[in-house]
Design an enzyme around this catalytic site. Structure first.
Site, PDB file in Angstrom:
ATOM      1  CG  ASN A   1      -0.527  -0.339   2.453  1.00 60.12           C
ATOM      2  OD1 ASN A   1       0.252  -1.420   2.646  1.00 60.12           O
ATOM      3  ND2 ASN A   1      -0.253   0.447   3.376  1.00 60.12           N
TER       4      ASN A   1
ATOM      5  CB  CYS B   1       2.032  10.356  13.133  1.00 65.19           C
ATOM      6  SG  CYS B   1       2.990  11.437  12.256  1.00 65.19           S
TER       7      CYS B   1
HETATM    8  N1  PLP Z   1      -4.679  -4.502   3.694  1.00 64.35           N
HETATM    9  C1  PLP Z   1      -4.117  -3.475   2.729  1.00 64.35           C
HETATM   10  C2  PLP Z   1      -2.968  -3.663   2.024  1.00 64.35           C
HETATM   11  C3  PLP Z   1      -4.282  -2.208   2.811  1.00 64.35           C
HETATM   12  O1  PLP Z   1      -4.121  -1.258   2.330  1.00 64.35           O
HETATM   13  C4  PLP Z   1      -6.061  -1.880   3.591  1.00 64.35           C
HETATM   14  C5  PLP Z   1      -6.312  -0.819   3.620  1.00 64.35           C
HETATM   15  O2  PLP Z   1      -5.873   0.231   4.002  1.00 64.35           O
HETATM   16  C6  PLP Z   1      -6.265  -2.910   4.507  1.00 64.35           C
HETATM   17  C7  PLP Z   1      -5.806  -4.122   4.348  1.00 64.35           C
HETATM   18  C8  PLP Z   1      -7.708  -2.767   5.171  1.00 64.35           C
HETATM   19  O3  PLP Z   1      -8.569  -2.342   4.495  1.00 64.35           O
HETATM   20  P1  PLP Z   1      -9.966  -1.931   5.062  1.00 64.35           P
HETATM   21  O4  PLP Z   1      -9.715  -0.447   5.227  1.00 64.35           O
HETATM   22  O5  PLP Z   1     -11.040  -2.189   4.283  1.00 64.35           O
HETATM   23  O6  PLP Z   1     -10.144  -2.630   6.264  1.00 64.35           O
END
Ligand code: PLP
Length: 404
Positions: free
Chosen positions: A150, A324
């Site tokens: 992410n 943070c």
């Molecule tokens: N896994 C990854 C790689 C993510 O980017 C996110 C979201 O930010 C999540 C899990 C969690 O998803 P959710 O916001 O639907 O709980």
């Protein structure tokens, strides 16, 4: 000009998604589990949404898709489910660069007595597959490895990872929250047993996710109660959001190649422009396959948080690669795992684009950012991270975290 370049945090809900959802907040309020037509016709719409989500991830059968409340729940359900299904095994394999949904859960499980192997990544964010292979043992209950990061957008070679896990008889869960809708997924052709996605990352609503569980995998449910989702996830369904996620999946599936190509072009333009216009900048994960929409760029000796505040004043929404807590900024665990040198660690900014992003927005960011970097460099002493909160003319760190 307002520019939203924070699409890995969340995306704009498509108008056609809202339109598909609205009737389920008004006249079609039946419970999908009811026997009568008023409810069961809603159940039919959920079945349609399940098929739409199955198509997006290339599942062999829609029955393999379980709706949940979010990506985090799907991640939790996958890991906890496999631990329960294999109670004699006390070992989990994951990576140091997972989202907090996996990271936090595995840290919690470690405290509960499970052994966790945290796989390293190299300076470009790539996994060492020999390290993975060595980590998988007779005692491993599950391996959980993200598809795409992410923060950096770096894509892991899921097919190779799955082959290694299969060879050792270890179930593989893949967190594909950032991958779904951005890169093609054909799960039926991959050695992957469980897969997590989340509606709000591909222009669907927030608070709805899905967990793919391959047919034949024993999956004890995480949420226990009623018989919804074929006894795999109890609780009355979030009908409107499920319908919305299905519609968003349908649109994303139909547009994926064109949208991905357009986003990659814009992202590459942004990357090239910023590297040219901002001295002492570098891209994190540039040499690896990346999501088409993500650019993680570090500005040497600067604080990403301060850059964000000043970008925000120009109407530009981005994110740092760091989280943070209580106002004190911690360097990103992802960039630390990549051994990003200390001079560059705090100065990371993530731009994440969407199908709504435009060339004009890229140009605008490229006009606004260089003077911000120059201004902040004025505050920073060579060899030190700029800390504008200590300067009367500075911009206080906002305390906002990287999301998503
Ligand atoms: N896994 C990854 C790689 C993510 O980017 C996110 C979201 O930010 C999540 C899990 C969690 O998803 P959710 O916001 O639907 O709980």
């Amino acid at each position: 000009m307002d520019v939203y370049f924070d699409n890995n945090a969340t995306t704009r809900v498509l108008p056609e998604v809202v339109e598909a959802m609205l009737p389920f907040y008004t006249d079609r309020y039946g419970n999908p589990s009811s026997i009568h037509r008023f409810g069961s016709s809603v159940g039919e719409k959920i079945a349609e949404a399940r098929a739409q989500v199955a198509a997006l991830i290339g599942a062999a059968d829609p029955i393999e898709v379980i709706f949940t409340s979010c990506g985090t729940e799907s991640d939790n359900a996958a890991i906890r489910g496999m631990l329960e299904a294999r109670p004699d095994k006390r070992h989990i394999v994951t990576t140091k660069v997972e989202h907090s949904a996996i990271l936090g859960l595995c840290q919690h499980l470690e405290k509960k007595g499970y052994r966790v192997t945290w796989l390293n990544v190299d300076q470009e964010g790539a996994l060492d597959l020999t390290e993975l292979e060595a980590a998988l043992t007779q005692d491993t209950a599950i391996a959980s490895i993200m598809w795409a990061n992410n923060e950096t957008g770096v894509i892991f070679p899921i097919e190779k990872i799955g082959a290694l896990a299969r060879a050792k008889g270890v179930p593989l869960h893949v967190d594909a929250v950032q991958a779904a809708g951005k890169i093609p997924i054909q799960i039926k052709n991959l050695p992957v047993d469980l897969l997590t996605i989340s509606g709000h990352k591909f222009h669907g609503p927030k608070g709805v996710g899905a967990l793919y569980v391959r047919r034949g995998i024993t999956f004890p449910p995480f949420m226990i109660g009623g018989h919804q989702e074929k006894n795999r996830r109890a609780g009355t369904e979030n009908v409107a959001s499920i319908i919305g996620m299905g519609r968003a999946a349908e649109v994303a599936y139909g547009r994926l190649p064109a949208d991905a190509a357009a986003m990659a072009q814009l992202r590459d333009d942004l990357q090239k422009l910023l590297l040219e216009s901002c001295p002492e900048s570098r891209v994190n994960g540039a040499e690896q396959p990346r999501l088409p929409n993500t650019l993680n760029i570090s500005f040497r000796h600067l604080e990403g948080e301060s850059i964000l505040v000043l970008l925000d004043q120009q109407g530009i929404c981005a994110s740092t690669g760091s989280a943070c807590t209580a106002g004190s900024s911690e360097p990103s665990h992802v960039l630390r795992a990549m051994s990003v040198p200390v001079d560059w660690l705090q100065g990371a900014v993530r731009f994440s684009l969407s199908r709504f992003s435009s060339e004009a927005e890229v140009d605008y960011v490229n006009r606004m950012l260089p003077p911000i970097v120059q201004r902040l460099r004025g505050f920073s002493k060579t060899g030190q991270i700029a800390d504008p909160s200590k300067s009367s003319r500075g911009v206080p760190a906002s305390g906002r975290r990287a999301r998503g």
